[in-house]
Design an enzyme around this catalytic site. Structure first.
Site, PDB file in Angstrom:
ATOM      1  N   LYS A  64      15.962  45.329 -19.920  1.00 28.47           N
ATOM      2  CA  LYS A  64      16.846  44.573 -19.033  1.00 28.47           C
ATOM      3  C   LYS A  64      17.832  43.819 -19.926  1.00 28.47           C
ATOM      4  CE  LYS A  64      17.160  40.598 -17.270  1.00 28.47           C
ATOM      5  NZ  LYS A  64      18.633  40.506 -17.465  1.00 28.47           N
ATOM      6  N   GLU A 117      22.825  40.148 -18.112  1.00 26.11           N
ATOM      7  CA  GLU A 117      23.816  40.494 -17.077  1.00 26.11           C
ATOM      8  C   GLU A 117      25.221  40.049 -17.491  1.00 26.11           C
ATOM      9  OE1 GLU A 117      21.448  38.332 -17.066  1.00 26.11           O
ATOM     10  OE2 GLU A 117      21.751  36.629 -15.723  1.00 26.11           O
ATOM     11  N   ARG A 118      25.296  39.203 -18.545  1.00 28.24           N
ATOM     12  CA  ARG A 118      26.623  38.748 -18.971  1.00 28.24           C
ATOM     13  C   ARG A 118      27.256  39.680 -20.002  1.00 28.24           C
ATOM     14  NH1 ARG A 118      25.663  32.374 -19.759  1.00 28.24           N
ATOM     15  NH2 ARG A 118      23.571  33.043 -20.325  1.00 28.24           N
ATOM     16  N   SER A 161      16.836  31.526 -23.849  1.00 26.22           N
ATOM     17  CA  SER A 161      16.806  30.066 -23.987  1.00 26.22           C
ATOM     18  C   SER A 161      15.366  29.534 -23.891  1.00 26.22           C
ATOM     19  CB  SER A 161      17.674  29.441 -22.904  1.00 26.22           C
ATOM     20  OG  SER A 161      17.179  29.816 -21.640  1.00 26.22           O
ATOM     21  N   CYS A 185      21.499  31.933 -32.353  1.00 23.83           N
ATOM     22  CA  CYS A 185      20.270  31.140 -32.460  1.00 23.83           C
ATOM     23  C   CYS A 185      20.077  30.655 -33.890  1.00 23.83           C
ATOM     24  CB  CYS A 185      19.065  31.940 -32.003  1.00 23.83           C
ATOM     25  SG  CYS A 185      18.706  33.292 -33.107  1.00 23.83           S
ATOM     26  N   GLU A 227      19.771  21.921 -27.926  1.00 22.12           N
ATOM     27  CA  GLU A 227      20.596  23.070 -28.311  1.00 22.12           C
ATOM     28  C   GLU A 227      21.887  23.036 -27.494  1.00 22.12           C
ATOM     29  OE1 GLU A 227      19.405  27.140 -27.105  1.00 22.12           O
ATOM     30  OE2 GLU A 227      19.881  27.713 -29.162  1.00 22.12           O
TER      31      GLU A 227
HETATM   32  P1  NAD Z   1      18.895  32.951 -20.977  1.00 18.96           P
HETATM   33  O1  NAD Z   1      17.547  32.363 -21.184  1.00 18.96           O
HETATM   34  O2  NAD Z   1      19.788  32.360 -19.979  1.00 18.96           O
HETATM   35  O3  NAD Z   1      18.743  34.502 -20.558  1.00 18.96           O
HETATM   36  C1  NAD Z   1      18.000  35.413 -21.325  1.00 18.96           C
HETATM   37  C2  NAD Z   1      17.506  36.543 -20.433  1.00 18.96           C
HETATM   38  O4  NAD Z   1      16.574  36.022 -19.493  1.00 18.96           O
HETATM   39  C3  NAD Z   1      18.604  37.212 -19.625  1.00 18.96           C
HETATM   40  O5  NAD Z   1      18.346  38.593 -19.598  1.00 18.96           O
HETATM   41  C4  NAD Z   1      18.448  36.597 -18.235  1.00 18.96           C
HETATM   42  O6  NAD Z   1      18.848  37.491 -17.203  1.00 18.96           O
HETATM   43  C5  NAD Z   1      16.970  36.329 -18.166  1.00 18.96           C
HETATM   44  N1  NAD Z   1      16.621  35.167 -17.362  1.00 18.96           N
HETATM   45  C6  NAD Z   1      17.342  34.028 -17.187  1.00 18.96           C
HETATM   46  N2  NAD Z   1      16.658  33.164 -16.412  1.00 18.96           N
HETATM   47  C7  NAD Z   1      15.487  33.754 -16.113  1.00 18.96           C
HETATM   48  C8  NAD Z   1      14.345  33.361 -15.359  1.00 18.96           C
HETATM   49  N3  NAD Z   1      14.274  32.177 -14.751  1.00 18.96           N
HETATM   50  N4  NAD Z   1      13.308  34.237 -15.269  1.00 18.96           N
HETATM   51  C9  NAD Z   1      13.351  35.434 -15.883  1.00 18.96           C
HETATM   52  N5  NAD Z   1      14.404  35.860 -16.600  1.00 18.96           N
HETATM   53  C10 NAD Z   1      15.450  35.031 -16.721  1.00 18.96           C
HETATM   54  O7  NAD Z   1      19.571  33.011 -22.428  1.00 18.96           O
HETATM   55  P2  NAD Z   1      21.104  33.354 -22.786  1.00 18.96           P
HETATM   56  O8  NAD Z   1      21.977  32.234 -22.356  1.00 18.96           O
HETATM   57  O9  NAD Z   1      21.432  34.734 -22.350  1.00 18.96           O
HETATM   58  O10 NAD Z   1      21.024  33.383 -24.383  1.00 18.96           O
HETATM   59  C11 NAD Z   1      21.200  32.254 -25.186  1.00 18.96           C
HETATM   60  C12 NAD Z   1      19.875  31.660 -25.585  1.00 18.96           C
HETATM   61  O11 NAD Z   1      19.098  32.618 -26.284  1.00 18.96           O
HETATM   62  C13 NAD Z   1      20.022  30.491 -26.547  1.00 18.96           C
HETATM   63  O12 NAD Z   1      19.114  29.500 -26.175  1.00 18.96           O
HETATM   64  C14 NAD Z   1      19.653  31.077 -27.895  1.00 18.96           C
HETATM   65  O13 NAD Z   1      19.143  30.171 -28.844  1.00 18.96           O
HETATM   66  C15 NAD Z   1      18.609  32.073 -27.502  1.00 18.96           C
HETATM   67  N6  NAD Z   1      18.481  33.094 -28.515  1.00 18.96           N
HETATM   68  C16 NAD Z   1      17.394  33.045 -29.322  1.00 18.96           C
HETATM   69  C17 NAD Z   1      17.248  33.976 -30.335  1.00 18.96           C
HETATM   70  C18 NAD Z   1      16.070  33.939 -31.242  1.00 18.96           C
HETATM   71  O14 NAD Z   1      15.904  34.865 -31.995  1.00 18.96           O
HETATM   72  N7  NAD Z   1      15.258  32.902 -31.211  1.00 18.96           N
HETATM   73  C19 NAD Z   1      18.224  34.958 -30.515  1.00 18.96           C
HETATM   74  C20 NAD Z   1      19.324  34.972 -29.661  1.00 18.96           C
HETATM   75  C21 NAD Z   1      19.450  34.030 -28.657  1.00 18.96           C
END
Ligand code: NAD
Length: 490
Positions: free
Chosen positions: A183, A186-187, A236, A291, A390
């Protein structure tokens, strides 16, 4: 080809990949995908529901029996072909990343290269998958340990690395003999479609790799589906924590990589010119949406004034614009809503009494798109919101310290532990930092201690939920189950 992404920039409707077919059957809702540099809609992404996820998982489950029995050398050959195709299509992939994410083309190319390294890890599966044995543990009794695939596994990805993060997951999982449901975010979902097309071109049988586009609804179904054995998540912190709990409650293996608050420590003996570029790259590269982005500058008092002066001059000259323009040094944020959120943090920093040295809200940026200039705070107290949470944008908060012990203490007090970086020419300080800083990815005179495919990507504390990380031998362990056979022959 149906479901393909054209190289052009016309609006397109993306499709799910289910059992080798590109389709939108069962999808009733779509979301817009933007070019963040212009604010224009470039595609529509399906927001798939549970029924679509169920079909994808069923196809993956159906494909598993034959795929796990494919000789491991054949699985590895498909990965070698995939690696070659990714290399041949590097520019296409990088353009897709820049178009939907906004990062610089150079950053997008580097992302693809890091992703290809993960495929190289999967190419070596004939070595990594080997088990162990011990002869004669009792009279005429031998013991062997085999690694076997789990079955259907799934990956849920964030928006900020549309190619590299899926590539942390599915090449190794598939090479181990699992089948996969991805999955994408979506962005930034277009690039995943390209990755899948190339995988099919490499000769992967239908159903071994599937894509279900969507948001939380699709993710939620993957977490509870009885046939999904393992979940790889990157995103996140609040979502990672929830995913970890929910998937574990359904008996799944989980690795959930989460948010970050990375410290960049500058000691007076550091080479300041090199450090300046490294700090700028870390804090403002990818517009702070990494990240591993440096977010807190920890400057020792003796060097703070001089270094901040250099930093402000550099920020003042930083060219903000489209990632496709070779002159650009920083692209846009992903969405208007995210830009507002980052601006909110800048306002909060001012309210809480930090000194705003350079205000990205006033920087000269293109009028269209979701741009925000670089922002630098000084006199930040470790308890302030901008020092703790963050931000995921181009905002650097400076905390001044007197000693390296104080700096390491700051790193260790953070709830997060993804990365921490030290700039120094002192081996003693470097060793002290390496040994006592509580973070999984340590950089010494490196602004971004980026993941290297052969090693685990190792966040600590609230930056990671689980035990086996992505990449390296952790990746192989995560996607396999161990079987121990004890035998005696007469
Ligand atoms: P996000 O948490 O908003 O979304 C991540 C994924 O989870 C997406 O596919 C989204 O559709 C899904 N999602 C969102 N809310 C959900 C929910 N309630 N239940 C189930 N699935 C859900 O993250 P983002 O904004 O796309 O990415 C940025 C974040 O990712 C930042 O916090 C960053 O630090 C983190 N990140 C971490 C790493 C790492 O290796 N630790 C790497 C890249 C990004």
């Amino acid at each position: 080809m149906s479901g393909t992404v054209s190289a052009g920039r016309d609006q397109e409707t993306l499709k799910n990949l289910i059992g080798g077919r590109w389709e939108t059957a069962g999808v009733t809702e779509f979301d817009d995908v933007f070019n963040p540099a212009t604010g224009e809609v470039i595609a529509r992404v399906p927001l798939s529901g549970g029924e679509v996820v169920d079909r994808a998982v069923a196809e993956a489950a159906k494909a598993f029996a034959a795929w796990r029995d494919r000789p491991v050398y054949q699985r590895s050959q498909i990965m070698f072909r995939y690696k070659r195709l990714l290399e041949e299509n590097k520019e296409r992939l990088a353009c897709s990343i820049t178009l939907e994410h906004g990062k610089l083309l150079a950053e997008a190319r580097a992302e693809v290269e890091r992703g290809i390294e993960c495929v190289e890890l999967a190419c070596g599966i004939t070595m990594h998958l080997q088990g162990r044995n011990l002869e004669n543990v009792a009279t005429n009794v031998d013991v062997e340990m085999y690694r076997q695939p789990l079955g259907v596994v799934a990956g849920i990805c964030p928006y900020n690395f549309p190619a590299m993060i899926p590539l942390w997951m599915f090449p190794v999982a598939i090479a181990c003999g699992n089948t996969f449901v991805l999955k994408p975010s979506e962005r930034t979902p277009r690039t995943a479609v390209l990755l899948a097309q190339l995988l099919l071109e490499a000769g992967l049988p239908e159903g071994v790799f599937n894509i279900v586009h969507g948001s939380r609804q699709a993710a939620a179904r993957l977490l509870e589906h009885p046939e999904v054995r393992a979940i790889s998540f990157v995103g996140s912190q609040p979502v990672a924590a929830a995913i970890y709990r929910e998937a574990a409650a359904h008996g799944k293996r989980v690795q959930a990589l989460s948010g970050a608050k990375n410290h960049l420590i500058v000691l007076p003996d550091a080479d300041l010119d090199v450090t300046l570029e490294a700090v700028v790259g870390s804090a403002f590269g990818s517009t702070g949406q990494r990240c591993m982005a440096g977010s807190v500058l920890v400057a020792q008092n003796r060097v703070a004034d001089e270094f901040l002066e250099m930093l402000i001059e550099r920020a003042n000259n930083l060219k903000v614009g489209s990632g496709f323009d070779p002159e650009t040094e920083m692209g846009p944020l992903i969405r208007e809503q995210h830009r507002e959120r980052v601006k909110g943090y800048i306002a909060k920093g001012e309210q809480e009494g930090a000194r705003l040295l350079f205000d990205g809200r006033r920087a000269s940026v293109p009028p269209q798109g979701f741009f925000l200039g670089p922002t630098i705070f000084d006199q930040v107290h470790p308890d302030m919101t901008i020092a703790r949470e963050e931000i995921f944008g181009p905002v650097l908060s400076t905390v001044r310290v007197e000693t390296i012990e104080e700096a390491i203490d700051l790193v260790n007090r953070s709830e997060y532990g993804n990365g921490a970086v030290l700039f120094t020419q002192s081996g003693k300080a470097a060793r002290q930092f390496r040994r006592y800083a509580n973070a999984g990815m340590i950089g010494i005179n490196i602004g971004v201690p980026a993941p290297v495919a052969a090693f685990p990507f190792s966040g600590w504390k609230k930056s990671f939920y689980g035990s086996l990380h992505v990449n390296g031998l952790d990746g192989i362990e995560f996607y396999t189950e161990k079987k121990v056979v004890t035998s005696r022959w007469f």
